[in-house]
Design a protein around this motif. Structure first.
Motif, PDB file in Angstrom:
ATOM      1  N   THR A 251       0.824  -1.222   0.000  1.00 44.70           N
ATOM      2  CA  THR A 251       0.000   0.000   0.000  1.00 44.70           C
ATOM      3  C   THR A 251       0.855   1.269   0.000  1.00 44.70           C
ATOM      4  N   GLU A 276      -1.416  -0.312 -16.430  1.00 45.30           N
ATOM      5  CA  GLU A 276      -2.240  -0.631 -15.258  1.00 45.30           C
ATOM      6  C   GLU A 276      -1.362  -0.890 -14.023  1.00 45.30           C
ATOM      7  N   ASP A 279       0.046   2.361 -12.761  1.00 38.58           N
ATOM      8  CA  ASP A 279      -0.972   3.178 -12.109  1.00 38.58           C
ATOM      9  C   ASP A 279      -1.204   2.681 -10.670  1.00 38.58           C
ATOM     10  N   ARG A 280      -1.412   1.392 -10.542  1.00 36.75           N
ATOM     11  CA  ARG A 280      -1.692   0.837  -9.201  1.00 36.75           C
ATOM     12  C   ARG A 280      -0.480   0.958  -8.287  1.00 36.75           C
ATOM     13  N   TYR A 281       0.709   0.739  -8.853  1.00 38.29           N
ATOM     14  CA  TYR A 281       1.941   0.796  -8.057  1.00 38.29           C
ATOM     15  C   TYR A 281       2.160   2.214  -7.531  1.00 38.29           C
ATOM     16  N   ARG A 283       0.044   4.454  -6.943  1.00 38.56           N
ATOM     17  CA  ARG A 283      -0.950   4.843  -5.934  1.00 38.56           C
ATOM     18  C   ARG A 283      -0.888   3.969  -4.681  1.00 38.56           C
ATOM     19  N   ASP A 285      -1.923   0.888  -4.593  1.00 39.01           N
ATOM     20  CA  ASP A 285      -3.243   0.277  -4.618  1.00 39.01           C
ATOM     21  C   ASP A 285      -3.154  -1.238  -4.366  1.00 39.01           C
ATOM     22  N   ILE A 287      -0.804  -3.478  -4.269  1.00 36.16           N
ATOM     23  CA  ILE A 287      -0.079  -4.323  -5.222  1.00 36.16           C
ATOM     24  C   ILE A 287       1.375  -4.435  -4.749  1.00 36.16           C
TER      25      ILE A 287
END
Ligand code: ATP
Ligand code: MG
Length: 358
Positions: A251, A276, A279-281, A283, A285, A287
């Motif tokens: 997180t 993708e 983007d997640r990394y 934030r 999110d 991952i």
């Protein structure tokens, strides 16, 4: 076939590798992938720089010999086709050694020592206090490796650009000094104006410098930070897991310019998926690095699987490899003997022609 190759109308390229170890993913993205793409449209010469390996490995001649053969196995695994490209031994092409001596006179000593790649290598390989006279000579030798083949371009990684600059200087100086090429001639006009040598350009791949799994230095055979083409799926996974990011949790917002994402960019082909992940990394999110590393290992192994299959055909077949190199070296000698004769003629050293028998 050989005569055809020597007088081929295809543009010619030359590049190579030093047998200081096996080839790794850096070689693939930085140079070999490009070579495989060019082997149909270009007349290709790939050099095994076994003499240059002695600059840092003179106490281990058997290791140099073993790695020379291993590199050819790696080439074949990666898709270099010996029927198209000549793979040859530097030590068996005398024109290279002869031109090295001549070119050494065209470069001021201090100019050679200013080469930033030499400086970095001296530092990284811990050679600063004890390097041999031959070590800086290899940079001059590399100008002869290249110019013996009078190529238009040299597909290399970013670290080789300073060597190419030195090569371009030698070509210009030789042509101006011995072939009456005017000092203000454009590089691309040198041969037209009577120069023996073209002024070749560096052809750096999309990824000019792949970082090593240490996340710091260039991936390098001699630095212990490489994923090798010959690594097993398990080894690949283990090494990918070592890529250092310093990130603590799934997180925590991560930096997508870190070493892990340099690998992701190079080896995960699906661009939408990469976007993708980024983007997640960034934030944080939920991952984890472990998740990304698992996907990355899978992608690298998917790239290496067909290479492993091709490689298997040449396991235990050193005899085939020596045949391939013998054939390539004969082709290399036919061409470089022509270059040498022209260079000797230009400097007043041509007394009679000679033929090399192999
Ligand atoms: P060494 O550690 O002995 O110097 P190396 O791994 O740097 O070995 P070389 O034989 O010096 O390999 O390089 C052969 C070719 O591969 C050169 O064109 C070089 O620029 C390219 N290359 C090597 N490593 C990388 C890398 N990490 N990324 C991109 N290109 C690379
Ligand atoms: Mg190197």
């Amino acid at each position: 076939m050989t005569a055809q190759l020597v007088s081929s109308s295809k543009p010619r390229i030359l590049t190579g590798d030093t047998p200081t170890g096996s080839l790794h993913l850096g070689h693939w993205v930085g140079s070999v992938k490009r070579r495989v793409e060019l082997q149909d449209s270009h007349e290709c010469y790939f050099l095994l720089a076994n003499m240059h390996a002695f600059t840092t490995r003179s106490e281990d001649p058997l290791g140099i010999r073993r790695d020379t053969i291993e590199i050819v196995r790696d080439y074949l695994a990666m898709g270099i086709d010996p029927n198209k490209a000549a793979i040859f031994l530097q030590s068996e092409v005398p024109a290279i050694a002869e031109l090295t001596f001549l070119f050494a006179m065209l470069l001021p000593f201090n100019r050679v020592m200013r080469n930033p790649t030499l400086k970095t290598e001296l530092e990284l390989k811990g050679l600063s206090e004890k390097f041999s006279f031959g070590f800086p000579l290899y940079a001059v030798g590399q100008t002869a490796d290249i110019l013996s083949f009078r190529p238009v371009g040299v597909p290399v990684g970013e670290d080789q650009v300073p060597h190419l600059e030195l090569t371009r200087e030698v070509a210009r100086r030789f042509n101006q000094m011995y072939c009456s090429v005017p000092t203000d001639a454009e590089d691309e006009d040198h041969e037209k104006l009577g120069g023996v040598f073209p002024v070749p350009r560096a052809d750096v791949g999309r990824v000019g410098r792949l970082v090593g799994i240490d996340g710091k230095n260039k991936m390098s055979k001699s630095l212990g930070n490489a994923i090798f083409i010959s690594d097993s799926p398990k080894e690949v996974q283990k090494k990918v897991n070592k890529i250092f990011t310093g990130r603590q949790s799934a997180t925590e917002p991560g930096d997508t310019s870190n070493a892990l994402f340099q690998f992701v960019d190079c080896f995960i082909a699906d661009e939408a998926r990469v976007a993708e992940l980024k983007d997640r990394y960034s934030r944080g999110d939920n991952i984890g690095d472990g998740h990304i590393k698992a996907e990355l290992s899978e992608a690298i192994n998917a790239l290496l699987t067909p290479m492993r299959e091709r490689r298997a055909q040449f396991e235990g077949r050193d005899d085939l490899i020596v045949d391939i190199v013998h054939d390539g070296t004969a082709r290399a000698n036919r061409l470089t003997e022509q270059t040498l004769l022209r260079a000797k003629d230009a400097v007043g050293l041509k007394f009679w022609p000679r033929t090399l028998a192999m």
